[in-house]
Motif scaffolding. Structure first.
Motif, short mmCIF file in Angstrom:
data_model
loop_
_atom_site.label_atom_id
_atom_site.label_comp_id
_atom_site.label_asym_id
_atom_site.label_seq_id
_atom_site.Cartn_x
_atom_site.Cartn_y
_atom_site.Cartn_z
N THR A 357 -18.47 -11.67 11.85
CA THR A 357 -19.14 -11.30 13.09
C THR A 357 -18.19 -10.64 14.09
N ARG A 358 -17.00 -10.28 13.66
CA ARG A 358 -15.99 -9.72 14.55
C ARG A 358 -15.74 -8.25 14.22
N THR A 359 -15.68 -7.40 15.22
CA THR A 359 -15.39 -5.98 15.05
C THR A 359 -14.21 -5.59 15.94
N VAL A 360 -13.17 -5.01 15.32
CA VAL A 360 -11.98 -4.62 16.07
C VAL A 360 -11.59 -3.19 15.71
N LYS A 361 -10.80 -2.57 16.58
CA LYS A 361 -10.26 -1.25 16.28
C LYS A 361 -9.14 -1.36 15.26
N ALA A 362 -8.99 -0.30 14.46
CA ALA A 362 -7.93 -0.30 13.46
C ALA A 362 -7.50 1.13 13.17
N VAL A 363 -6.30 1.27 12.61
CA VAL A 363 -5.77 2.56 12.20
C VAL A 363 -5.40 2.48 10.72
N VAL A 364 -5.75 3.52 9.98
CA VAL A 364 -5.34 3.61 8.57
C VAL A 364 -3.88 4.06 8.55
N LYS A 365 -2.98 3.13 8.28
CA LYS A 365 -1.56 3.43 8.32
C LYS A 365 -1.06 4.09 7.04
N ALA A 366 -1.66 3.75 5.90
CA ALA A 366 -1.21 4.33 4.63
C ALA A 366 -2.30 4.21 3.58
N LEU A 367 -2.28 5.14 2.64
CA LEU A 367 -3.11 5.10 1.45
C LEU A 367 -2.15 5.14 0.25
N PRO A 368 -1.63 3.98 -0.16
CA PRO A 368 -0.58 3.97 -1.18
C PRO A 368 -1.01 4.51 -2.54
N SER A 369 -2.28 4.29 -2.93
CA SER A 369 -2.65 4.67 -4.29
C SER A 369 -4.15 4.77 -4.43
N LEU A 378 -2.50 3.79 -11.51
CA LEU A 378 -2.49 4.07 -10.08
C LEU A 378 -1.94 5.47 -9.83
N ARG A 379 -2.71 6.27 -9.13
CA ARG A 379 -2.26 7.61 -8.76
C ARG A 379 -1.68 7.50 -7.36
N PRO A 380 -0.36 7.57 -7.21
CA PRO A 380 0.26 7.29 -5.91
C PRO A 380 -0.01 8.38 -4.89
N SER A 381 0.00 7.95 -3.63
CA SER A 381 -0.11 8.84 -2.46
C SER A 381 -1.21 9.89 -2.61
N PRO A 382 -2.47 9.46 -2.71
CA PRO A 382 -3.55 10.43 -2.88
C PRO A 382 -3.80 11.27 -1.63
N GLY A 383 -3.33 10.80 -0.47
CA GLY A 383 -3.54 11.55 0.77
C GLY A 383 -4.89 11.30 1.40
N ALA A 384 -5.92 11.11 0.57
CA ALA A 384 -7.27 10.83 1.08
C ALA A 384 -8.06 10.15 -0.03
N LEU A 385 -9.09 9.42 0.38
CA LEU A 385 -10.03 8.84 -0.56
C LEU A 385 -11.38 9.52 -0.35
N ALA A 386 -11.93 10.07 -1.43
CA ALA A 386 -13.24 10.72 -1.36
C ALA A 386 -14.32 9.71 -1.71
#
Length: 460
Positions: A357-369, A378-386
């Motif tokens: 029941t809690r909603t907070v702000k967040a930042v995507v700091k990294a997408l490791p794989s 694992l495909r490292p450092s994809p840059g983005a998730l589609a």
């Protein structure tokens, strides 16, 4: 210990499981594996289809030039689904037999609708995955198994369909079952059952088939009716997300302060010492009200009101848990996610994280794989998730969260990432390690990527 009759937990009494148990299960399969036909056959042969529903299916089948009713139309309800002969949206069906009640989530098979399986399987206790006996285990089969494993679905059933097109071959069935079971085992799936079927004629769906006399196991319905799904609530840690604070301030209740919500897991008892998170303040449960009646004990998934001995600052979004086993609030979150939005998820994105029941702000700091479901690499450092991608993320939240590992609790280990601009759901997340086990370690991603700086004032 399953709950049937009176358990060893003081104050918890249930009716016999055979009369009241509920199984939530999801179906999945690659394109043209016959999944909708199997589901339709299951509903039809278990006498769970109303006369007017069957009449509508017969009429639609005649319009499409079929001599017999196309039972796939019982679940493919959208006009686009019927016109194209494919499943697009998740279809929920409710039916019952003398032994058990069922909630069925029929999910699409196309790759571009894999995200819909996450919706259907997120609350499932069993996943039914179909394969075409002629083609065996294909990439989409592996993808569906991976999603079921990520969501910690406890039971997995492989239905090898269209056995009539391979001359009811036991060798073909054994080869497919062995390959799938080995793959599911590498994902840490604890329970896999393989069943040969022919959905078109109903062989081994509800009733045993004379063509499969070499098979000595249950039919699909028999397995669904008997698979164990009721667990002892004391086996899970107690978690109570607060939804609403009740302060009537009436003449009859001048000092009443109650915290209402649904118990996500475990058992709460009057007299128990608890911690309110994320503040960390402790108190004692003095009363539990269920449907307006005081009780000494309550368990998931009951909706109750909890009263505490101390006047603490408790608000919506807080979590009440036993003091001895409360989760440690965190602001750095590492998780496996399935991206469900058409808009890609990128490093540096600002999102809202909704947890219970809690909603907070967040930042995507990294997408490791990003996970390749074909070989669990694992495909490292994809840059983005589609859309439909499964990957690891590192998040930084503005406020602490009382987050469990998903392996500990499917309720309090799950979260959603939401677009703060328009409220669109972006990603479904599962905190902690990806799989319960994996071959060669490839299925247990580690979030060890460097963390970039965040942008535009959302630096937490």
């Amino acid at each position: 210990m399953s709950i049937s009759g009176t358990t060893g937990v003081t104050g918890i009494t249930r009716e016999p499981a055979a009369a009241t148990s509920l199984l939530r299960f999801a179906t999945a399969g690659s394109v043209d594996d016959g999944k909708s036909t199997l589901v339709g056959r299951l509903l039809h042969d278990s006498k769970s289809v109303l006369a007017d529903q069957l009449e509508a299916v017969e009429h639609a089948s005649r319009d499409r030039g079929h001599d017999a009713p196309d039972l796939a139309l019982l679940t493919d309800g959208l006009r686009a689904e019927r016109e194209q002969g494919i499943t697009i949206d998740v279809a929920y069906r409710y039916f019952a037999t003398a032994r058990r009640r069922f909630v069925l989530a029929d999910t699409p098979g196309h790759v571009q609708y894999t995200r819909n399986m996450v919706t259907g399987a997120s609350t499932a206790e069993l996943a039914l995955v179909l394969v075409d006996a002629r083609h065996g285990v294909v990439e989409q089969t592996r993808r569906h198994a991976a999603v079921a494993a990520l969501l910690r679905v406890p039971h997995l059933v492989l239905a090898v369909n269209k056995m009539d097109l391979v001359d009811w071959s036991e060798a073909v069935f054994a080869r497919i079952a062995e390959e799938f079971t080995a793959y599911a085992g590498s994902l840490g799936v604890p329970d896999v059952t393989a069943i040969p079927v022919s959905a078109l004629a109903g062989d081994n769906v509800v009733t045993p088939s004379a063509h499969l006399d070499w098979y000595g196991g249950p039919t699909v319905l028999e397995h669904l009716e008997t698979v164990p799904v009721i667990a002892d609530p004391t086996g899970d840690p107690a978690r109570f997300p607060v939804q609403y604070v009740i302060r009537p301030r009436t003449a009859g209740h001048p000092d009443y302060r109650g915290y209402a919500g649904r118990i996500a897991s475990g058992v709460l008892r009057v007299g128990e010492r608890v911690t309110v998170l994320p503040s960390g303040r402790t108190s004692t449960i003095t009363a539990i009200d269920a449907l307006g009646t005081p009780v000494d004990v309550a368990w998931a998934p009951q909706s109750v009101t909890v009263r505490l001995a101390d006047d603490l600052d408790v608000a919506r979004g807080d979590l009440i848990a036993p003091a001895a086993g409360a989760p440690e609030p965190v602001r750095d979150v590492e998780a496996t996610v399935c991206h469900v939005a058409d808009r890609p998820l990128r490093e540096g994105d600002r999102v809202l994280l909704k947890h219970t029941t809690r909603t907070v702000k967040a930042v995507v700091k990294a997408l490791p794989s990003r996970l390749d479901p074909a070989d669990l690499a694992l495909r490292p450092s994809p840059g983005a998730l589609a859309a439909n991608d499964i990957g690891r993320v590192v998040l930084r939240t503005a406020e602490p969260l009382a987050l469990d590992d998903y392996a500990v609790s499917r309720s309090t280990g799950a979260f959603l990432l939401i677009d703060p601009a328009d409220g669109t759901t972006l990603t479904a997340g599962m905190a902690g390690p990806a799989f319960a086990a994996a071959s060669g370690g490839s299925g247990r991603p580690e979030a060890d990527a460097s963390v970039p700086a965040s942008n535009d004032g959302w630096d937490f």
